[in-house]
Design a protein around this motif. Structure first.
Motif, mmCIF file in Angstrom:
data_model
loop_
_atom_site.group_PDB
_atom_site.id
_atom_site.type_symbol
_atom_site.label_atom_id
_atom_site.label_comp_id
_atom_site.label_asym_id
_atom_site.label_seq_id
_atom_site.Cartn_x
_atom_site.Cartn_y
_atom_site.Cartn_z
ATOM 1 N N ILE A 99 75.456 64.327 -12.479
ATOM 2 C CA ILE A 99 75.002 65.045 -11.286
ATOM 3 C C ILE A 99 74.971 64.064 -10.129
ATOM 4 O O ILE A 99 74.734 62.869 -10.317
ATOM 5 C CB ILE A 99 73.594 65.648 -11.499
ATOM 6 C CG1 ILE A 99 73.568 66.558 -12.735
ATOM 7 C CG2 ILE A 99 73.127 66.425 -10.269
ATOM 8 C CD1 ILE A 99 72.174 67.042 -13.101
ATOM 9 N N VAL B 254 77.822 68.749 -9.545
ATOM 10 C CA VAL B 254 77.786 68.485 -10.987
ATOM 11 C C VAL B 254 79.212 68.401 -11.511
ATOM 12 O O VAL B 254 80.133 68.992 -10.934
ATOM 13 C CB VAL B 254 76.994 69.609 -11.710
ATOM 14 C CG1 VAL B 254 77.713 70.942 -11.587
ATOM 15 C CG2 VAL B 254 76.730 69.274 -13.163
ATOM 16 N N VAL C 298 73.972 73.654 -17.345
ATOM 17 C CA VAL C 298 73.826 73.704 -15.887
ATOM 18 C C VAL C 298 72.906 74.856 -15.478
ATOM 19 O O VAL C 298 72.146 74.739 -14.508
ATOM 20 C CB VAL C 298 75.205 73.803 -15.203
ATOM 21 C CG1 VAL C 298 75.054 73.909 -13.687
ATOM 22 C CG2 VAL C 298 76.051 72.575 -15.548
#
Length: 329
Positions: free
Chosen positions: A94, A268, A277
């Motif tokens: 991330i 991401v 996610v």
């Protein structure tokens, strides 16, 4: 008898293969839906310690660790552009970025010319990244034009701040050749202003910015305004900018200062599972009230899809769909 035995063996072999395939499919599905088995560690790329990304990243890492059970750490970095390159290499999961920089990365333009980053997607936007042109009262600098001939930091090498500086100078009829350019991090910039080794610095970060607050504690600082006519020209040419202001009281300023901003966002790696996610997105936006940084008050889930500029990860999109969040038209 032999024929019956052979048929039985073939039947058992086929049955075993089918059962094994079903078991494998079920195991894979469970792992993907939870996301918790695919990673044991998550790294969040932030920026320098004097900016806004780093303290926010630390708070986000704590939330992700607590809510998903996956150990998560915030890492210092050279900020947006470097973060996109690191994600491309697969060396983090991330990253914080400016919306303009992530768009350049995906499109393979500007500092990513000919080298697009094709493995990233968005979690969502967070808050305005205010362009702050920082100097001191004793410098005598009151306008962008006054930067001519001065020693001016435009941010760390390869940072999004450097491109913001170049574009702002451009709409004022200037180039980097008109200043004595310095490539310093936010902390190095404010230290340089305090020591008198530079005259001013561009800082693109959420306000209040830690490094600028530190300078304001020892110096009477000035934030150089960008006049509205120049703001309008900048936004027309570069639509990812928005009009912004630094409110009175920030850094001890007596009056609000007109400027512009891009937006901070979370990006991401696209290869992370939808389940993981989804869990990360849900964890962050539903626990933002526990983040102490002042910028957390500006992070609202209903605005998370505004101005994203790149594709949203399916896991994040699933969460936004569940709660009815859409982008403003």
């Amino acid at each position: 008898m032999k024929k019956k035995h052979s048929l039985l063996m073939i039947f058992l072999l086929v049955l075993g293969t089918i059962l094994a395939a079903c078991s494998s499919s079920s195991s894979s599905s469970n792992e993907d839906s939870s996301g918790s088995k695919e990673l044991k560690f998550i790294s969040i790329l932030t920026g320098g310690t004097g900016g806004t990304y780093y303290p926010l990243g630390g708070a986000f890492a704590n939330i992700i660790t607590e809510e998903t059970g996956i150990e998560t750490n915030a890492e210092t970095s050279g900020a947006s552009a470097e973060n996109m390159t690191t994600l491309k290499a697969g060396d983090a999961e991330i990253a914080f970025s400016q919306t303009d920089i992530s768009s350049y990365a995906v499109d393979g333009t500007m500092m990513f010319d000919g080298n697009p980053v094709d493995n990233i997607q968005a979690i969502g936007t967070l808050y305005p990244e205010t362009i702050q042109i920082v100097t001191t009262e004793k410098s005598g600098i009151k306008s962008v034009e006054d930067l001519k001939g001065k020693k001016v930091s435009i941010g760390a090498p390869g940072s999004g701040t450097a491109l913001n500086a170049e574009q702002i100078l451009e709409v004022h009829g200037m180039t980097l050749e008109d200043i004595s350019k310095q490539d310093l991090s936010f902390d190095e910039s404010t230290t340089g202003i305090q020591d008198g080794t530079i005259d001013a610095a561009f800082v693109t970060a959420g306000t209040p910015t830690g490094a600028v607050e530190g300078l304001a504690a020892t110096e009477g600082i000035v934030i150089v305004p960008i006049q509205q006519d120049k703001v309008d020209v900048l936004i027309e040419k570069y639509p990812f900018y928005i009009s912004d202001e630094i409110t009175a009281g920030t850094y001890g300023l007596e009056e609000a200062v007109s400027t512009v901003a891009v937006q901070a966002m979370l990006v991401v790696r696209a290869d992370l599972s939808e389940g993981l996610v989804y869990d990360i997105t849900k964890a962050l936006f539903e626990n933002m009230d526990g983040v102490q940084h002042a910028k957390a008050k500006l992070i609202k889930v209903e605005d998370a899809l505004n101005g994203v500029g790149i594709d949203v990860h399916p896991g994040a999109q699933k969460y936004f769909d569940e709660i009815g969040v859409t982008a403003d038209q």
